[in-house]
Motif scaffolding. Sequence first.
Motif, PDB file in Angstrom:
ATOM      1  N   UNK A  75      -4.109  -7.292  -6.202  1.00  0.00           N
ATOM      2  CA  UNK A  75      -4.275  -8.507  -6.989  1.00  0.00           C
ATOM      3  C   UNK A  75      -2.992  -9.322  -7.033  1.00  0.00           C
ATOM      4  N   UNK A  76      -3.098 -10.630  -6.807  1.00  0.00           N
ATOM      5  CA  UNK A  76      -1.975 -11.535  -7.064  1.00  0.00           C
ATOM      6  C   UNK A  76      -2.195 -12.076  -8.467  1.00  0.00           C
ATOM      7  N   UNK A  77      -1.442 -11.524  -9.426  1.00  0.00           N
ATOM      8  CA  UNK A  77      -1.671 -11.845 -10.832  1.00  0.00           C
ATOM      9  C   UNK A  77      -1.075 -13.174 -11.244  1.00  0.00           C
ATOM     10  N   UNK A  78       0.035 -13.560 -10.622  1.00  0.00           N
ATOM     11  CA  UNK A  78       0.710 -14.808 -10.960  1.00  0.00           C
ATOM     12  C   UNK A  78       1.143 -15.465  -9.649  1.00  0.00           C
TER      13      UNK A  78
ATOM     14  N   UNK B 120       6.833 -11.509  -4.688  1.00  0.00           N
ATOM     15  CA  UNK B 120       7.018 -11.914  -3.298  1.00  0.00           C
ATOM     16  C   UNK B 120       7.469 -13.363  -3.317  1.00  0.00           C
ATOM     17  N   UNK B 121       8.609 -13.634  -2.704  1.00  0.00           N
ATOM     18  CA  UNK B 121       9.148 -14.986  -2.659  1.00  0.00           C
ATOM     19  C   UNK B 121       9.074 -15.558  -1.261  1.00  0.00           C
ATOM     20  N   UNK B 122       8.595 -16.788  -1.154  1.00  0.00           N
ATOM     21  CA  UNK B 122       8.523 -17.485   0.122  1.00  0.00           C
ATOM     22  C   UNK B 122       9.258 -18.812  -0.013  1.00  0.00           C
TER      23      UNK B 122
ATOM     24  N   UNK C 175       0.826  -1.210   0.000  1.00  0.00           N
ATOM     25  CA  UNK C 175       0.000   0.000   0.000  1.00  0.00           C
ATOM     26  C   UNK C 175       0.859   1.258   0.000  1.00  0.00           C
ATOM     27  N   UNK C 176       1.942   1.257   0.782  1.00  0.00           N
ATOM     28  CA  UNK C 176       2.821   2.430   0.844  1.00  0.00           C
ATOM     29  C   UNK C 176       3.418   2.739  -0.528  1.00  0.00           C
ATOM     30  N   UNK C 177       3.844   1.705  -1.248  1.00  0.00           N
ATOM     31  CA  UNK C 177       4.438   1.891  -2.563  1.00  0.00           C
ATOM     32  C   UNK C 177       3.377   1.963  -3.663  1.00  0.00           C
ATOM     33  N   UNK C 178       2.088   1.855  -3.275  1.00  0.00           N
ATOM     34  CA  UNK C 178       0.968   1.916  -4.212  1.00  0.00           C
ATOM     35  C   UNK C 178       1.028   0.799  -5.258  1.00  0.00           C
ATOM     36  N   UNK C 179       1.431  -0.400  -4.801  1.00  0.00           N
ATOM     37  CA  UNK C 179       1.454  -1.573  -5.660  1.00  0.00           C
ATOM     38  C   UNK C 179       0.087  -2.226  -5.597  1.00  0.00           C
ATOM     39  N   UNK C 180      -0.564  -2.360  -6.727  1.00  0.00           N
ATOM     40  CA  UNK C 180      -1.899  -2.954  -6.761  1.00  0.00           C
ATOM     41  C   UNK C 180      -1.904  -4.336  -7.400  1.00  0.00           C
ATOM     42  N   UNK C 181      -0.775  -4.744  -7.958  1.00  0.00           N
ATOM     43  CA  UNK C 181      -0.672  -6.041  -8.615  1.00  0.00           C
ATOM     44  C   UNK C 181       0.693  -6.636  -8.290  1.00  0.00           C
ATOM     45  N   UNK C 182       0.707  -7.854  -7.736  1.00  0.00           N
ATOM     46  CA  UNK C 182       1.957  -8.521  -7.381  1.00  0.00           C
ATOM     47  C   UNK C 182       1.955  -9.936  -7.940  1.00  0.00           C
ATOM     48  N   UNK C 183       3.116 -10.565  -7.922  1.00  0.00           N
ATOM     49  CA  UNK C 183       3.257 -11.974  -8.285  1.00  0.00           C
ATOM     50  C   UNK C 183       3.935 -12.675  -7.119  1.00  0.00           C
TER      51      UNK C 183
ATOM     52  N   UNK D  59      -5.414 -11.529   2.610  1.00  0.00           N
ATOM     53  CA  UNK D  59      -5.171 -10.154   3.068  1.00  0.00           C
ATOM     54  C   UNK D  59      -5.022  -9.177   1.903  1.00  0.00           C
ATOM     55  N   UNK D  60      -4.358  -9.607   0.825  1.00  0.00           N
ATOM     56  CA  UNK D  60      -4.205  -8.714  -0.324  1.00  0.00           C
ATOM     57  C   UNK D  60      -5.542  -8.496  -1.020  1.00  0.00           C
ATOM     58  N   UNK D  61      -6.340  -9.545  -1.096  1.00  0.00           N
ATOM     59  CA  UNK D  61      -7.668  -9.414  -1.711  1.00  0.00           C
ATOM     60  C   UNK D  61      -8.510  -8.408  -0.934  1.00  0.00           C
ATOM     61  N   UNK D  62      -8.455  -8.504   0.394  1.00  0.00           N
ATOM     62  CA  UNK D  62      -9.188  -7.574   1.254  1.00  0.00           C
ATOM     63  C   UNK D  62      -8.694  -6.129   1.075  1.00  0.00           C
ATOM     64  N   UNK D  63      -7.398  -5.966   0.773  1.00  0.00           N
ATOM     65  CA  UNK D  63      -6.811  -4.641   0.590  1.00  0.00           C
ATOM     66  C   UNK D  63      -6.917  -4.141  -0.848  1.00  0.00           C
ATOM     67  N   UNK D  64      -7.529  -4.937  -1.737  1.00  0.00           N
ATOM     68  CA  UNK D  64      -7.675  -4.516  -3.129  1.00  0.00           C
ATOM     69  C   UNK D  64      -6.411  -4.688  -3.949  1.00  0.00           C
TER      70      UNK D  64
END
Length: 188
Positions: free
Chosen positions: A79-82, A106-108, A45-53, A72-77
């Motif tokens: 999108x996890x695109x990939x 994001x790597x886990x 949210x701070x970096x205004x990222x709305x789509x992540x993988x 949590x990301x879905x709730x925050x609007x």
Amino acid sequence: MPQPLMSFSYGSSSPALSNRQRFPTFFRTHPSATLHNPTRVQLFQKWKWTKIATIQQTTEVFTSTLDDLEARTKEAGIEISVRQSFLTDPAPAVKNLKRTNARIIVGLFYETEARKVFCEYSTTTSTPPTPPDSTTPVLTHTSTVSHTSYFHIHQYIHPHQYSTHTITPPSTSTQPTPSTPPSTPVKL
């Protein structure tokens, strides 16, 4: 009547162990791996990222952590695109991510697999994607480095060159923290 056996752990971070129905006598001093997800969402949210993988090692701890992050990301609007995963060889997952031109990944995974992922990403033949500007960071997270988590932000500078910054969460531990990882690939 026999008393139930109490179990204590100093390093188990699996979110599944928080289920009191399944593990009523299990206690731990190490928090669940999902503890970092609210911070991740705040960074997005701070970096205004709305789509992540995402890319993850296929183990229970990372799968359940990613499931929690997805909610949590879905709730925050956001999108996890990939969503890519791997068991032992990250090469196909990394190649798929590169094909999608994902900017925020994001790597886990555990530390040994992190080296494989970063080396694979830097050695594949395609050119890294060009971000809209030179300040677009890519966030990755390697988990369970001596039971401490570190966020690594890899900032794009120009093709084939990245700078790395490490953010260490505050800790009451007296253990030394690792230095910032090198920005060049590590040979395996």
